[in-house]
Enzyme design. Structure first.
Site, PDB file in Angstrom:
ATOM      1  N   SER A 166       2.932  11.066 -34.865  1.00 51.70           N
ATOM      2  CA  SER A 166       2.771  12.490 -34.563  1.00 51.70           C
ATOM      3  C   SER A 166       3.065  13.300 -35.824  1.00 51.70           C
ATOM      4  CB  SER A 166       3.690  12.881 -33.393  1.00 51.70           C
ATOM      5  OG  SER A 166       3.512  14.229 -33.039  1.00 51.70           O
ATOM      6  N   THR A 167       4.119  14.104 -35.822  1.00 50.41           N
ATOM      7  CA  THR A 167       4.432  14.953 -36.977  1.00 50.41           C
ATOM      8  C   THR A 167       4.629  14.113 -38.235  1.00 50.41           C
ATOM      9  OG1 THR A 167       5.589  16.436 -35.458  1.00 50.41           O
ATOM     10  CG2 THR A 167       5.953  16.785 -37.807  1.00 50.41           C
ATOM     11  N   HIS A 193      -1.180  12.413 -32.633  1.00 54.70           N
ATOM     12  CA  HIS A 193      -1.203  13.689 -31.915  1.00 54.70           C
ATOM     13  C   HIS A 193      -1.892  14.727 -32.799  1.00 54.70           C
ATOM     14  CE1 HIS A 193       2.697  12.402 -29.612  1.00 54.70           C
ATOM     15  NE2 HIS A 193       1.623  11.762 -29.192  1.00 54.70           N
ATOM     16  N   MET A 283       7.797  13.677 -33.702  1.00 54.25           N
ATOM     17  CA  MET A 283       8.751  14.271 -32.774  1.00 54.25           C
ATOM     18  C   MET A 283       8.659  13.581 -31.421  1.00 54.25           C
ATOM     19  SD  MET A 283       8.239  18.361 -33.543  1.00 54.25           S
ATOM     20  CE  MET A 283       9.269  18.842 -32.155  1.00 54.25           C
ATOM     21  N   ASP A 286       7.123   9.595 -27.575  1.00 52.82           N
ATOM     22  CA  ASP A 286       5.867   8.976 -27.142  1.00 52.82           C
ATOM     23  C   ASP A 286       5.718   7.622 -27.833  1.00 52.82           C
ATOM     24  OD1 ASP A 286       3.435   8.697 -25.872  1.00 52.82           O
ATOM     25  OD2 ASP A 286       2.313   9.798 -27.401  1.00 52.82           O
TER      26      ASP A 286
END
Length: 342
Positions: A166-167, A193, A283, A286
Site C-alpha cells: 500500500s503506502t 492499493h 498502512m 491488509d
C-alpha cells in the site's frame, strides 16, 4: 508532540480548506503555506516541517521539481495531491519517483464537504508518514530477533508469487521488480492499493522499466511465468482456477479494492504450499488474514523489514501474528525471490 505541516498549493481556497482540516486535529499544526514550488523549497528550508502536502501544477515551479529539490536539500515526507486522470496518474508516479511518499486524490468537492471521507484519510496519512521523522513509532514494537531472520531453505517449488502493498508500494515494487531476471520462473500477482485510473499507467511504467513483463490484470488472464499481473484499482482480483485470473467489483464488506487478503486467500485452494506471498510497506493490516490462510496450507510468507518501509503497518502485522518465514530488507527481496523461485 505536534506534527508540523507545510501546505503547498496555488489555490488559496484549497489551502484554506486543508489548513482548517489539519488545524482541527490535535496532533497536527499548519506551520506554513506556499503557493508555488519555489516558495515551498524556501519555506521547507526555513520552517523544517515534519510533513508537506504538495500540489503538482503550480506557477514558477511545479510540484515534481519542488519535490526533487526538497529531497535533495531537506528530505521531508511529502504527500502529493493528484487529479484522478491518466495525466494525473503519470505525474503522480513521477512525483513518487522524485521522492514523494504517497498521494491523495485532489477534489474540491470532497475536501469541502461537511462529512468528507477525504478529511479522515488526509489526517491518517499525514500522521503516518510523519511519524518516523518526529520519532514516533508506526506500530507496536517488535522484538529485535523478529526483525532479522536467516535466509531459509525451502523444499517446495514455488509456482506463484503474490506481492501485497500500500503506502510506499509503487516505489517498493519498482525496486523489487526491476531487479528480477527476464527468465524469472513464476508468474507474479501484484496487489497495490491504488485508484482505478492509476493502475494502467503504473503497469505501463513498470513494464517499460523491467526485464519481466508487467500488465494490468484483465478478467480471464492466464498466468505465464515471468509476467507480473497488477490488480486493477477499484476492483478485486482472485484466482478461480490454477493459473486463471478473475477480475470483479466485489462488495462493500471489503475495505480495500483491490484487497490483498482476498487475492492471497484465493491462491490457497489452487496452489496449496506452492505459493510465496510477500507483504511490503503499507498502512493497516491488509494481507494478514490471507497470509494466515496461506500459512495453514504450508505456503511461505515474507515481510519487508520495518526500517526499510515507508509505513511498517502491513509488514508489522504479519510479523506480530508470527506469520513471517523471513523478514527481509527491501533491497534484498528480489535477490531472495530469484534464489528460491527456480
Amino acid at each position: 508532540m505536534s506534527i508540523g505541516v507545510l501546505v503547498v498549493d496555488d489555490s488559496a481556497f484549497f489551502r484554506q480548506q486543508i489548513r482548517s482540516i489539519i488545524n482541527a486535529h490535535p496532533q497536527l499544526t499548519v506551520v506554513g503555506e506556499a503557493s508555488n514550488g519555489r516558495e515551498a523549497i524556501d519555506k521547507t528550508l526555513r520552517l523544517k516541517p515534519d510533513v508537506i502536502t504538495m500540489d503538482y501544477e503550480m506557477p514558477m515551479m511545479d510540484g515534481i521539481s519542488a519535490v526533487r529539490e526538497i529531497m535533495n536539500k531537506q528530505p521531508t515526507p511529502i504527500l502529493m495531491f493528484s487529479s484522478l486522470t491518466l495525466k494525473g496518474a503519470r505525474v503522480t508516479l513521477d512525483a513518487l519517483d522524485a521522492g514523494a511518499v504517497d498521494f491523495l486524490p485532489k477534489s474540491y468537492e470532497r475536501v469541502s464537504g461537511a462529512n468528507s471521507s477525504l478529511k479522515q484519510v488526509l489526517v491518517e496519512k499525514l500522521i503516518a508518514v510523519a511519524k518516523p521523522k518526529v520519532g514516533l513509532t508506526t506500530a507496536a514494537p517488535v522484538a529485535p530477533a523478529r526483525r532479522v531472520s536467516q535466509a531459509k531453505q525451502y523444499t517446495q517449488k514455488f509456482e506463484l508469487v503474490l506481492i501485497g502493498t500500500s503506502t510506499g508500494g509503487p516505489v517498493a515494487l519498482q525496486k523489487v521488480l526491476t531487479q528480477l531476471p527476464a527468465n524469472f520462473a513464476s508468474p507474479i500477482l501484484l496487489i497495490q492499493h491504488m485508484p482505478g485510473s492509476f493502475t494502467g499507467a503504473f503497469a505501463e511504467r513498470l513494464n517499460s522499466q523491467c526485464r519481466i513483463g508487467v500488465k494490468e490484470a484483465e478478467d480471464g488472464d492466464v498466468l505465464k511465468p515471468g509476467v507480473a499481473y497488477l490488480a486493477p484499482g477499484g476492483m478485486q482480483m482472485m484466482l478461480t482456477a490454477k493459473g486463471k485470473i478473475k477480475i470483479f467489483e466485489g462488495d462493500a464488506r471489503l475495505n480495500y479494492k483491490p484487497s490483498v487478503d482476498l487475492t492471497f486467500g484465493s491462491a490457497v485452494k489452487h496452489y496449496g504450499n506452492h505459493a510465496l506471498a510477500i507483504v511490503l510497506t503499507g498502512m493497516g493490516a491488509d494481507g494478514r488474514d490471507g497470509a494466515r490462510l496461506l500459512k495453514q496450507a504450508n505456503s511461505v510468507v515474507w515481510a519487508q523489514e520495518g526500517s526499510t518501509c515507508v509505513i511498517d503497518g502491513m509488514p508489522s502485522a504479519i510479523v506480530k501474528a508470527n506469520l513471517a518465514d523471513e523478514v527481509i530488507p527491501l533491497l534484498d527481496v528480489a535477490k531472495r525471490m530469484a534464489e528460491v523461485v527456480r
